[in-house]
Design a protein around this motif. Structure first.
Motif, short mmCIF file in Angstrom:
data_model
loop_
_atom_site.label_atom_id
_atom_site.label_comp_id
_atom_site.label_asym_id
_atom_site.label_seq_id
_atom_site.Cartn_x
_atom_site.Cartn_y
_atom_site.Cartn_z
N GLY A 97 30.72 36.96 30.22
CA GLY A 97 31.18 36.19 31.37
C GLY A 97 32.05 37.10 32.24
N TYR A 98 32.76 36.52 33.18
CA TYR A 98 33.58 37.31 34.10
C TYR A 98 34.98 36.73 34.20
N ILE A 99 35.98 37.60 34.10
CA ILE A 99 37.38 37.20 34.20
C ILE A 99 38.00 37.74 35.48
N ASN A 100 39.12 37.13 35.90
CA ASN A 100 39.90 37.69 36.99
C ASN A 100 40.98 38.61 36.42
N ASN A 101 41.85 39.14 37.28
CA ASN A 101 42.84 40.11 36.81
C ASN A 101 44.00 39.49 36.03
N LYS A 102 43.94 38.19 35.79
CA LYS A 102 44.89 37.52 34.91
C LYS A 102 44.29 37.27 33.53
N LEU A 111 36.44 33.08 35.25
CA LEU A 111 35.98 32.41 36.45
C LEU A 111 34.49 32.12 36.36
N ILE A 112 33.79 32.91 35.57
CA ILE A 112 32.38 32.66 35.26
C ILE A 112 32.28 32.64 33.74
N LYS A 113 31.99 31.50 33.18
CA LYS A 113 32.06 31.32 31.73
C LYS A 113 31.04 32.21 31.02
N PRO A 114 31.34 32.61 29.78
CA PRO A 114 30.39 33.42 29.00
C PRO A 114 29.08 32.67 28.78
N GLN A 115 27.98 33.28 29.24
CA GLN A 115 26.68 32.63 29.14
C GLN A 115 25.52 33.62 29.19
N PHE A 116 25.83 34.88 29.50
CA PHE A 116 24.77 35.87 29.70
C PHE A 116 24.64 36.77 28.47
N ASP A 117 23.44 37.27 28.27
CA ASP A 117 23.20 38.15 27.13
C ASP A 117 23.61 39.59 27.44
N GLU A 118 23.74 39.92 28.71
CA GLU A 118 24.30 41.21 29.14
C GLU A 118 24.71 41.05 30.59
N ALA A 119 25.67 41.85 31.02
CA ALA A 119 26.16 41.71 32.39
C ALA A 119 26.76 43.02 32.87
N PHE A 120 26.55 43.31 34.16
CA PHE A 120 27.11 44.51 34.79
C PHE A 120 28.18 44.11 35.81
N SER A 121 28.86 45.10 36.36
CA SER A 121 29.88 44.86 37.37
C SER A 121 29.25 44.47 38.70
N PHE A 122 30.05 43.85 39.56
CA PHE A 122 29.59 43.46 40.89
C PHE A 122 29.57 44.65 41.84
N THR A 123 28.51 44.73 42.62
CA THR A 123 28.44 45.64 43.76
C THR A 123 27.75 44.90 44.88
N SER A 124 28.27 45.05 46.08
CA SER A 124 27.69 44.38 47.26
C SER A 124 27.57 42.88 47.06
N GLY A 125 28.51 42.31 46.30
CA GLY A 125 28.54 40.86 46.12
C GLY A 125 27.60 40.31 45.07
N LEU A 126 26.84 41.18 44.39
CA LEU A 126 25.90 40.73 43.37
C LEU A 126 26.12 41.52 42.08
N ALA A 127 25.80 40.89 40.95
CA ALA A 127 25.87 41.56 39.65
C ALA A 127 24.59 41.30 38.89
N ALA A 128 24.09 42.33 38.24
CA ALA A 128 22.89 42.20 37.41
C ALA A 128 23.28 41.59 36.06
N VAL A 129 22.55 40.55 35.64
CA VAL A 129 22.82 39.90 34.37
C VAL A 129 21.50 39.62 33.65
N LYS A 130 21.61 39.51 32.34
CA LYS A 130 20.44 39.23 31.52
C LYS A 130 20.59 37.85 30.90
N LEU A 131 19.54 37.05 31.02
CA LEU A 131 19.51 35.73 30.42
C LEU A 131 18.22 35.63 29.61
N GLY A 132 18.38 35.53 28.30
CA GLY A 132 17.20 35.60 27.44
C GLY A 132 16.64 37.00 27.47
#
Length: 347
Positions: free
Chosen positions: A135-140, A144-165
């Motif tokens: 999932g994704y956390i803020n600096n605290k 902010l985005i609950k854990p749900q993905f099987d893999e996830a990358f950082s955001f660039t240009s407002g989008l992040a690559a994630v794996k689901l299944g």
């Protein structure tokens, strides 16, 4: 052999713990010149040294990792723990007892180590893994985005690559899918295009998921300076954002463009080309880096390391036993058994 642009202290085997120094120790850092008229901003005194990131650098002193500022002052001593990654948006991820958290530039733990894996902050968010989901956390440290993905990358240009299944797609900063999972692999967007893999073949999509450069490559990298390195078979070349081959596949290895120049390899020797494919410096180096801040470190055989400019001329004559790339106007260099820092003469 190619030396990567950023070399960190991860190779140093350090146990886990952390402490801050009080008071702050000042390193003697009166600029010193060597016999090649290079002035050291911070004299050689460290067992290891890394590049500056967000105004701080990691160094090793008497076996202990510390963070220093650009004057050579120790900000914080990090005693016997695995070095953190670089600082992004003021925070660096670190690992303690196989758990990841984040520290600030004073060495203070801001988000306690609790995650199985973690990535650097980008767009105010960091991808982290709890149990088997990302999932994704803020600096605290709040999700902010609950854990749900099987893999996830950082955001660039407002989008992040994630794996689901078994499939990959892209989410926006609210966690909603902007491009549904349908790819076998995807990476972050660069220059408005995202590279994706379907089967064993790579291509590029736009931000609404349209395949704008057909998947015809055995490997494709991010765009940089309007060009991307691609591989067909065992040969590397470069394409533009329309998918046109602008530099033919002819290299044994090729790297991305930085400041309009790219590092390439032919017959185990490294050289540099411009965006027209013309050699700025013929393949002759055994070690070399990408250009950073207008300079690249290079090495020929057993000769010392030096730095060339983007015209292929020596900007800093060969004289160092090891060298890092420039970042934030300074570069770590090794003389004898100790590392120090020099300033970029172009700045």
């Amino acid at each position: 052999m190619v030396v990567k642009t950023r070399v960190t202290l991860w190779k140093v085997l350090i146990k886990v713990a952390i402490a801050a120094l009080a008071p702050i120790i000042i390193i003697s850092c009166t600029p010193q010149a060597n016999n090649n008229n290079i002035t050291f901003a911070i004299p050689p005194q460290f067992e290891e040294a890394d590049g500056f990131s967000d105004g701080v650098a990691q160094v090793l002193i008497d076996g202990n990792l510390s963070l220093i500022d650009k004057s050579g002052n120790i900000i914080t001593q990090l005693i016997f723990y695995r070095p953190p990654a670089g600082f992004y948006e003021g925070l660096a991820r670190l690992e303690i007892n196989n758990k990841f958290g984040y520290i600030d530039k004073n060495g203070k733990i801001i988000i306690k180590p609790q995650f199985k894996q973690a990535r650097s902050f980008s767009s105010g968010l960091a991808a982290v893994r709890i149990a088997n989901k990302w999932g994704y956390i803020n600096n605290k440290g709040t999700f902010l985005i609950k854990p749900q993905f099987d893999e996830a990358f950082s955001f660039t240009s407002g989008l992040a690559a994630v794996k689901l299944g078994s499939k990959w797609g892209y989410i926006d900063t609210t966690g909603k899918f902007a491009i549904k999972p349908e790819f076998d692999k995807c990476w972050n967007f660069s220059d408005g295009l995202g590279r994706v893999q379907v089967g064993d073949i790579w291509g590029y999509i736009d931000k609404i998921g349209n395949m704008v450069i057909e998947n015809t490559f055995d490997f494709a990298d991010d765009f940089s300076s309007g060009l991307a390195r691609v591989r067909v078979g065992n040969s590397w070349g470069y394409i533009d954002k329309k998918g046109n081959i602008v530099i033919q596949q002819q290299f044994d290895l090729a790297y991305s463009f930085f400041s309009g120049i790219a590092l390439v390899q032919i017959n185990e020797k490294l050289g540099y080309i411009d965006k027209s494919g013309n050699f700025v410096k013929q393949p002759q180096f055994d070690e070399a880096s990408d250009f950073e801040e207008g300079l690249a470190f290079v090495k020929i055989g057993d000769k010392p390391y030096g730095y060339i400019d983007n015209n292929g001329n020596w900007a800093i004559a060969p004289q160092f036993d090891n060298a890092r790339s420039f970042s934030e106007g300074m570069a770590a260099v090794k003389v004898g058994e100790k590392w120090g820092y020099i300033r970029n003469p172009l700045k």
